[in-house]
Structure formats: C-alpha cells, structure tokens
Design a protein around this motif. Structure first.
Motif, PDB file in Angstrom:
ATOM      1  N   MET A   1      30.089  35.498  24.738  1.00  0.00           N
ATOM      2  CA  MET A   1      28.647  35.707  24.864  1.00  0.00           C
ATOM      3  C   MET A   1      28.291  37.151  24.556  1.00  0.00           C
ATOM      4  O   MET A   1      29.078  38.047  24.755  1.00  0.00           O
ATOM      5  CB  MET A   1      28.192  35.397  26.292  1.00  0.00           C
ATOM      6  CG  MET A   1      27.877  33.983  26.524  1.00  0.00           C
ATOM      7  SD  MET A   1      26.907  33.835  28.026  1.00  0.00           S
ATOM      8  CE  MET A   1      26.448  32.165  27.814  1.00  0.00           C
ATOM      9  N   SER A   2      27.065  37.342  24.108  1.00  0.00           N
ATOM     10  CA  SER A   2      26.588  38.676  23.774  1.00  0.00           C
ATOM     11  C   SER A   2      26.047  39.362  25.025  1.00  0.00           C
ATOM     12  O   SER A   2      25.428  38.740  25.875  1.00  0.00           O
ATOM     13  CB  SER A   2      25.494  38.557  22.720  1.00  0.00           C
ATOM     14  OG  SER A   2      25.000  39.822  22.394  1.00  0.00           O
ATOM     15  N   ASP A   3      26.273  40.682  25.115  1.00  0.00           N
ATOM     16  CA  ASP A   3      25.794  41.443  26.266  1.00  0.00           C
ATOM     17  C   ASP A   3      24.339  41.877  26.116  1.00  0.00           C
ATOM     18  O   ASP A   3      23.727  42.330  27.054  1.00  0.00           O
ATOM     19  CB  ASP A   3      26.664  42.686  26.475  1.00  0.00           C
ATOM     20  CG  ASP A   3      28.032  42.320  27.025  1.00  0.00           C
ATOM     21  OD1 ASP A   3      28.211  41.175  27.459  1.00  0.00           O
ATOM     22  OD2 ASP A   3      28.911  43.198  27.016  1.00  0.00           O
ATOM     23  N   HIS A   4      23.782  41.777  24.925  1.00  0.00           N
ATOM     24  CA  HIS A   4      22.408  42.199  24.717  1.00  0.00           C
ATOM     25  C   HIS A   4      21.565  41.015  24.259  1.00  0.00           C
ATOM     26  O   HIS A   4      22.073  40.020  23.780  1.00  0.00           O
ATOM     27  CB  HIS A   4      22.335  43.348  23.711  1.00  0.00           C
ATOM     28  CG  HIS A   4      22.932  43.025  22.379  1.00  0.00           C
ATOM     29  ND1 HIS A   4      24.275  43.041  22.146  1.00  0.00           N
ATOM     30  CD2 HIS A   4      22.355  42.659  21.218  1.00  0.00           C
ATOM     31  CE1 HIS A   4      24.500  42.700  20.892  1.00  0.00           C
ATOM     32  NE2 HIS A   4      23.359  42.461  20.313  1.00  0.00           N
ATOM     33  N   ASN A   5      20.276  41.164  24.434  1.00  0.00           N
ATOM     34  CA  ASN A   5      19.349  40.088  24.076  1.00  0.00           C
ATOM     35  C   ASN A   5      18.935  40.242  22.617  1.00  0.00           C
ATOM     36  O   ASN A   5      17.979  40.931  22.313  1.00  0.00           O
ATOM     37  CB  ASN A   5      18.106  40.123  24.979  1.00  0.00           C
ATOM     38  CG  ASN A   5      18.470  39.840  26.409  1.00  0.00           C
ATOM     39  OD1 ASN A   5      19.417  39.127  26.672  1.00  0.00           O
ATOM     40  ND2 ASN A   5      17.720  40.403  27.339  1.00  0.00           N
ATOM     41  N   GLU A   6      19.650  39.618  21.720  1.00  0.00           N
ATOM     42  CA  GLU A   6      19.331  39.689  20.303  1.00  0.00           C
ATOM     43  C   GLU A   6      18.471  38.491  19.939  1.00  0.00           C
ATOM     44  O   GLU A   6      18.852  37.353  20.164  1.00  0.00           O
ATOM     45  CB  GLU A   6      20.607  39.694  19.481  1.00  0.00           C
ATOM     46  CG  GLU A   6      20.370  39.900  18.009  1.00  0.00           C
ATOM     47  CD  GLU A   6      21.661  40.025  17.231  1.00  0.00           C
ATOM     48  OE1 GLU A   6      21.652  39.664  16.055  1.00  0.00           O
ATOM     49  OE2 GLU A   6      22.657  40.466  17.804  1.00  0.00           O
ATOM     50  N   HIS A   7      17.309  38.768  19.392  1.00  0.00           N
ATOM     51  CA  HIS A   7      16.374  37.704  19.025  1.00  0.00           C
ATOM     52  C   HIS A   7      16.684  37.240  17.604  1.00  0.00           C
ATOM     53  O   HIS A   7      16.731  38.029  16.680  1.00  0.00           O
ATOM     54  CB  HIS A   7      14.938  38.195  19.118  1.00  0.00           C
ATOM     55  CG  HIS A   7      13.942  37.181  18.655  1.00  0.00           C
ATOM     56  ND1 HIS A   7      13.613  36.083  19.415  1.00  0.00           N
ATOM     57  CD2 HIS A   7      13.225  37.073  17.520  1.00  0.00           C
ATOM     58  CE1 HIS A   7      12.725  35.360  18.760  1.00  0.00           C
ATOM     59  NE2 HIS A   7      12.469  35.936  17.596  1.00  0.00           N
ATOM     60  N   ILE A   8      16.903  35.974  17.446  1.00  0.00           N
ATOM     61  CA  ILE A   8      17.103  35.390  16.120  1.00  0.00           C
ATOM     62  C   ILE A   8      15.795  34.724  15.727  1.00  0.00           C
ATOM     63  O   ILE A   8      15.318  33.831  16.428  1.00  0.00           O
ATOM     64  CB  ILE A   8      18.267  34.376  16.126  1.00  0.00           C
ATOM     65  CG1 ILE A   8      19.548  35.074  16.539  1.00  0.00           C
ATOM     66  CG2 ILE A   8      18.396  33.707  14.767  1.00  0.00           C
ATOM     67  CD1 ILE A   8      20.725  34.149  16.760  1.00  0.00           C
ATOM     68  N   PRO A   9      15.183  35.198  14.615  1.00  0.00           N
ATOM     69  CA  PRO A   9      13.871  34.651  14.242  1.00  0.00           C
ATOM     70  C   PRO A   9      13.938  33.176  13.865  1.00  0.00           C
ATOM     71  O   PRO A   9      14.913  32.713  13.277  1.00  0.00           O
ATOM     72  CB  PRO A   9      13.449  35.508  13.045  1.00  0.00           C
ATOM     73  CG  PRO A   9      14.684  36.173  12.565  1.00  0.00           C
ATOM     74  CD  PRO A   9      15.644  36.219  13.710  1.00  0.00           C
ATOM     75  N   GLY A  10      12.901  32.459  14.232  1.00  0.00           N
ATOM     76  CA  GLY A  10      12.789  31.050  13.890  1.00  0.00           C
ATOM     77  C   GLY A  10      12.324  30.882  12.456  1.00  0.00           C
ATOM     78  O   GLY A  10      12.015  31.856  11.767  1.00  0.00           O
ATOM     79  N   PRO A  11      12.252  29.658  11.967  1.00  0.00           N
ATOM     80  CA  PRO A  11      11.863  29.410  10.578  1.00  0.00           C
ATOM     81  C   PRO A  11      10.466  29.935  10.226  1.00  0.00           C
ATOM     82  O   PRO A  11      10.215  30.305   9.096  1.00  0.00           O
ATOM     83  CB  PRO A  11      11.900  27.900  10.436  1.00  0.00           C
ATOM     84  CG  PRO A  11      12.552  27.381  11.657  1.00  0.00           C
ATOM     85  CD  PRO A  11      12.562  28.450  12.687  1.00  0.00           C
ATOM     86  N   ASP A  12       9.568  29.987  11.214  1.00  0.00           N
ATOM     87  CA  ASP A  12       8.203  30.440  10.933  1.00  0.00           C
ATOM     88  C   ASP A  12       7.979  31.904  11.292  1.00  0.00           C
ATOM     89  O   ASP A  12       6.873  32.404  11.208  1.00  0.00           O
ATOM     90  CB  ASP A  12       7.199  29.568  11.683  1.00  0.00           C
ATOM     91  CG  ASP A  12       7.428  29.588  13.192  1.00  0.00           C
ATOM     92  OD1 ASP A  12       8.536  29.942  13.615  1.00  0.00           O
ATOM     93  OD2 ASP A  12       6.483  29.255  13.929  1.00  0.00           O
TER      94      ASP A  12
END
Length: 51
Positions: A1-12
């Motif tokens: 698991m990642s220690d930081h909150n990385e946002h992966i953008p959605g299709p839109d």
C-alpha cells in the motif's frame, strides 16, 4: 500500500489538476526565507526574561 494519498484522475478528469487561485501568484522572497527558517525547529529560549 502507498503511504501517501495519490489521486488517480478518472476518465472525465484532466490529468493535470487545476491550480487554486492563490497558486497562480509567486511567493514573495520573504515567504521563501521564512519557509527555510521554519524547516529547522528552533528550541532556543526567546522569551527575553532575565533568568
């Protein structure tokens, strides 16, 4: 698991996030100096009271 909150953008969502209004203005030189000085904790007594 990642220690930081990385946002992966959605299709839109754009892959590059929008800048907030205050992020479009460059920091003043004194703000950069203050950031450098705050990076190292200052544990000295600055109360000025004779001991």
């Amino acid at each position: 698991m990642s220690d930081h909150n990385e946002h992966i953008p959605g299709p839109d969502e754009p892959s590059i996030p929008e800048l907030e209004l205050d992020e479009t203005i460059a920091p003043r030189p004194e703000e950069e100096i203050a950031d450098v000085l705050r990076a190292k904790p200052d544990f000295e007594d600055h109360s000025g009271h004779p001991g």
